[in-house]
Write an enzyme that holds these catalytic residues in place. Structure first.
Site, PDB file in Angstrom:
ATOM      1  N   HIS A 153     -12.923   2.788  -0.090  1.00 56.86           N
ATOM      2  CA  HIS A 153     -12.884   1.713   0.911  1.00 56.86           C
ATOM      3  C   HIS A 153     -13.474   0.435   0.311  1.00 56.86           C
ATOM      4  O   HIS A 153     -13.987  -0.419   1.027  1.00 56.86           O
ATOM      5  CB  HIS A 153     -13.704   2.036   2.175  1.00 56.86           C
ATOM      6  CG  HIS A 153     -13.191   3.176   2.982  1.00 56.86           C
ATOM      7  ND1 HIS A 153     -14.026   4.122   3.520  1.00 56.86           N
ATOM      8  CD2 HIS A 153     -11.943   3.512   3.364  1.00 56.86           C
ATOM      9  CE1 HIS A 153     -13.299   5.004   4.193  1.00 56.86           C
ATOM     10  NE2 HIS A 153     -12.029   4.657   4.118  1.00 56.86           N
TER      11      HIS A 153
ATOM     12  N   GLU B  46      -8.090  -5.413   4.862  1.00 57.17           N
ATOM     13  CA  GLU B  46      -7.913  -5.055   3.453  1.00 57.17           C
ATOM     14  C   GLU B  46      -6.728  -5.784   2.830  1.00 57.17           C
ATOM     15  O   GLU B  46      -6.762  -6.169   1.671  1.00 57.17           O
ATOM     16  CB  GLU B  46      -7.763  -3.537   3.331  1.00 57.17           C
ATOM     17  CG  GLU B  46      -9.082  -2.843   3.622  1.00 57.17           C
ATOM     18  CD  GLU B  46      -8.965  -1.354   3.882  1.00 57.17           C
ATOM     19  OE1 GLU B  46      -9.130  -0.581   2.943  1.00 57.17           O
ATOM     20  OE2 GLU B  46      -8.703  -0.971   5.035  1.00 57.17           O
TER      21      GLU B  46
ATOM     22  N   ARG C 237      -2.525  -2.087  -3.536  1.00 58.10           N
ATOM     23  CA  ARG C 237      -3.728  -1.291  -3.352  1.00 58.10           C
ATOM     24  C   ARG C 237      -3.607  -0.076  -4.281  1.00 58.10           C
ATOM     25  O   ARG C 237      -2.611   0.654  -4.219  1.00 58.10           O
ATOM     26  CB  ARG C 237      -3.817  -0.812  -1.908  1.00 58.10           C
ATOM     27  CG  ARG C 237      -5.021   0.034  -1.712  1.00 58.10           C
ATOM     28  CD  ARG C 237      -5.106   0.612  -0.342  1.00 58.10           C
ATOM     29  NE  ARG C 237      -6.334   1.389  -0.269  1.00 58.10           N
ATOM     30  CZ  ARG C 237      -6.494   2.450   0.486  1.00 58.10           C
ATOM     31  NH1 ARG C 237      -5.513   2.859   1.261  1.00 58.10           N
ATOM     32  NH2 ARG C 237      -7.626   3.095   0.495  1.00 58.10           N
TER      33      ARG C 237
ATOM     34  N   ASN D 207       0.868  -1.170   0.000  1.00 58.36           N
ATOM     35  CA  ASN D 207       0.000   0.000   0.000  1.00 58.36           C
ATOM     36  C   ASN D 207       0.904   1.219   0.000  1.00 58.36           C
ATOM     37  O   ASN D 207       1.479   1.577   1.024  1.00 58.36           O
ATOM     38  CB  ASN D 207      -0.885  -0.035   1.255  1.00 58.36           C
ATOM     39  CG  ASN D 207      -1.884   1.103   1.290  1.00 58.36           C
ATOM     40  OD1 ASN D 207      -1.827   2.022   0.465  1.00 58.36           O
ATOM     41  ND2 ASN D 207      -2.780   1.051   2.258  1.00 58.36           N
TER      42      ASN D 207
ATOM     43  N   ARG E 203     -13.095  15.125   7.328  1.00 53.62           N
ATOM     44  CA  ARG E 203     -13.859  15.458   6.118  1.00 53.62           C
ATOM     45  C   ARG E 203     -15.315  15.737   6.462  1.00 53.62           C
ATOM     46  O   ARG E 203     -15.897  15.054   7.299  1.00 53.62           O
ATOM     47  CB  ARG E 203     -13.814  14.299   5.100  1.00 53.62           C
ATOM     48  CG  ARG E 203     -12.451  14.040   4.515  1.00 53.62           C
ATOM     49  CD  ARG E 203     -12.572  13.054   3.346  1.00 53.62           C
ATOM     50  NE  ARG E 203     -11.282  12.524   2.997  1.00 53.62           N
ATOM     51  CZ  ARG E 203     -10.946  11.241   3.125  1.00 53.62           C
ATOM     52  NH1 ARG E 203     -11.811  10.360   3.574  1.00 53.62           N
ATOM     53  NH2 ARG E 203      -9.756  10.837   2.767  1.00 53.62           N
TER      54      ARG E 203
END
Ligand code: ADP
Length: 399
Positions: free
Chosen positions: A180, A385, A91, A7, A241
């Site tokens: 996601h 993940e 990823r 990642n 956010r």
């Protein structure tokens, strides 16, 4: 079969080497400050002491080489040769509208990841650098790109199109993509198995509540709606956010404060969410909850608004699917914060949701947290993940 999962961020690189015979992590680690002074590798081999190396890493190529060296190191390593690594899973943030599935990387895939630089300006360039560095370090070993956006590609047009002139979709592929995706795919798929739901018809809502947060509705593990949009800014209130806002708010603030659109978007991405709503306390939910417990009104309202937004989305997604079989909580807040899970579920009694306080007193473990007579099952299911990426990598390289 051993799979390396990478990642890559703009100045960091996280990795896990996974033995797919038993899906166990053999080693994991992190390169920090790539391209900046003070680069450091932290290598954590399972069952051995952690190992730290400080050495210059001007680019991702040097970082990958250091990871390879650590993996085969006589003392700290876990494999004899990098030839033991069968494939590498990456990823990749944004696959645009080109990729509806993970894919083995070739030149055309790299070109397409480059074409999406505009859509993922912070992540896609780093993701591509990671792929190219692996091609150099391990020629002949297949690289697989697993996109954060592919889960959302099964959304129907009515869910993914914005109600703006259609020409913007045609010209610029402006649509809701969702993010996601690897987490939502993993958790929705696992929950169907965990609860023995119908693999084709099981209706699952996954609440991925971390620092970034999103929620998805899926039927039989296929996404029908998800809360993030063209970028990860849309949807739930997050750590920093804003999630959904009236776009006219932007124009109003920009005119009043004489700021440009870039500054405005930085405010919405980095200074909003519970950080902004709480009056600047923190983007970390633990800090905001601690202040709330001391009686801080702003912290209280920030948490209430956060919970309210998640609850509204669960209601909307239940309507979108005309029902729901299971609601799953995952990621930092979802896996660790029993109070927030309970508060969200208390607003869902109209669906027949009943939380079991004893079962809900748990962290980071797959478990049903609803009462036996709850009409909708509620579960905590830890996301993974890296494992999802490794499984995709095996699937695509062992056909
Ligand atoms: P990301 O991957 O988006 O950075 P994570 O899934 O790691 O996020 O989640 C990080 C968030 O989880 C942090 O903001 C932190 O506040 C929250 N978190 C972790 N543990 C707890 C806890 N016990 N209670 C509440 N929030 C928690």
């Amino acid at each position: 079969m051993k799979v390396l999962v990478l990642n890559c961020g703009s100045s960091s690189l996280k990795y896990q080497l996974i033995d797919m015979e038993n899906e166990s992590v053999i080693a994991k680690g992190l390169c920090e400050r790539i391209g900046i002074d003070g680069s450091k590798l932290t290598h954590k081999p399972t069952g051995k002491a952690n190992y730290e190396v400080e050495a210059p890493m001007p680019t991702h190529t040097e970082a990958i080489q250091m990871v390879m060296d650590a993996l085969v190191d006589l003392e700290h390593g876990v494999i004899k040769s990098t030839k033991e690594i069968s494939a590498i899973g990456h990823r990749v943030l944004h696959g645009g509208s080109k990729f509806t599935e993970s894919i083995v990387v070739d030149q055309s895939v790299k070109d397409a990841i480059r074409e999406c630089f505009d859509l993922g300006p912070l992540h896609n360039p780093a993701n591509l650098m990671g792929i190219e560095a692996c091609e150099k370090a391990m020629p002949g070993t297949p690289n697989v790109a697993v996109f954060d956006t592919t889960f959302g590609m099964s959304m129907p047009e009515k869910a993914y199109l914005y109600a703006i002139p259609y020409e913007y979709y045609e010209k610029y592929s402006i649509r809701r993509y969702g993010f996601h995706g690897t987490s939502h795919m993993f958790v929705s798929g696992e929950v169907i198995k965990f609860l023995n739901l119908d693999p084709q018809k099981g209706k699952v809502i996954v609440c991925h509540l971390g620092n970034g947060a999103s929620i998805s509705a899926s039927i039989g593990g296929k996404c029908v709606d998800t809360s993030m949009g063209l970028t990860p800014l849309e949807g739930l209130i997050m750590g920093t956010r804003s999630g959904d806002v009236d776009p006219a708010v932007l124009q109003y603030i920009m005119n009043k404060d004489h700021i440009d659109i870039n500054e405005m978007l930085t405010i919405l991405n980095k200074k909003s969410g519970i950080l902004g709503l709480s009056g600047g306390i923190s983007s970390d939910f633990r800090d905001v909850e601690a202040e709330r417990e001391k009686g801080n009104h702003r912290a209280d309202v920030a948490m209430q608004a956060y919970i309210y937004r998640v609850t509204k989305y669960i209601g909307a997604y239940t309507a979108a699917m005309n029902g729901v079989d299971a609601i799953a909580f995952t990621a930092g807040v979802g896996e660790n914060d029993k109070k927030t899970r309970k508060a969200i579920c208390e607003n869902l009694s109209y669906l027949g949701v009943k939380i079991d306080d004893k079962a809900n007193d748990v962290r980071g473990e797959a478990r049903v947290i609803s009462a036996p007579d709850s009409k909708v099952k509620v579960v905590l299911y830890p996301t993974n993940e890296e494992l999802a990426i490794a499984r995709e990598t095996v699937r695509l390289t062992t056909k």
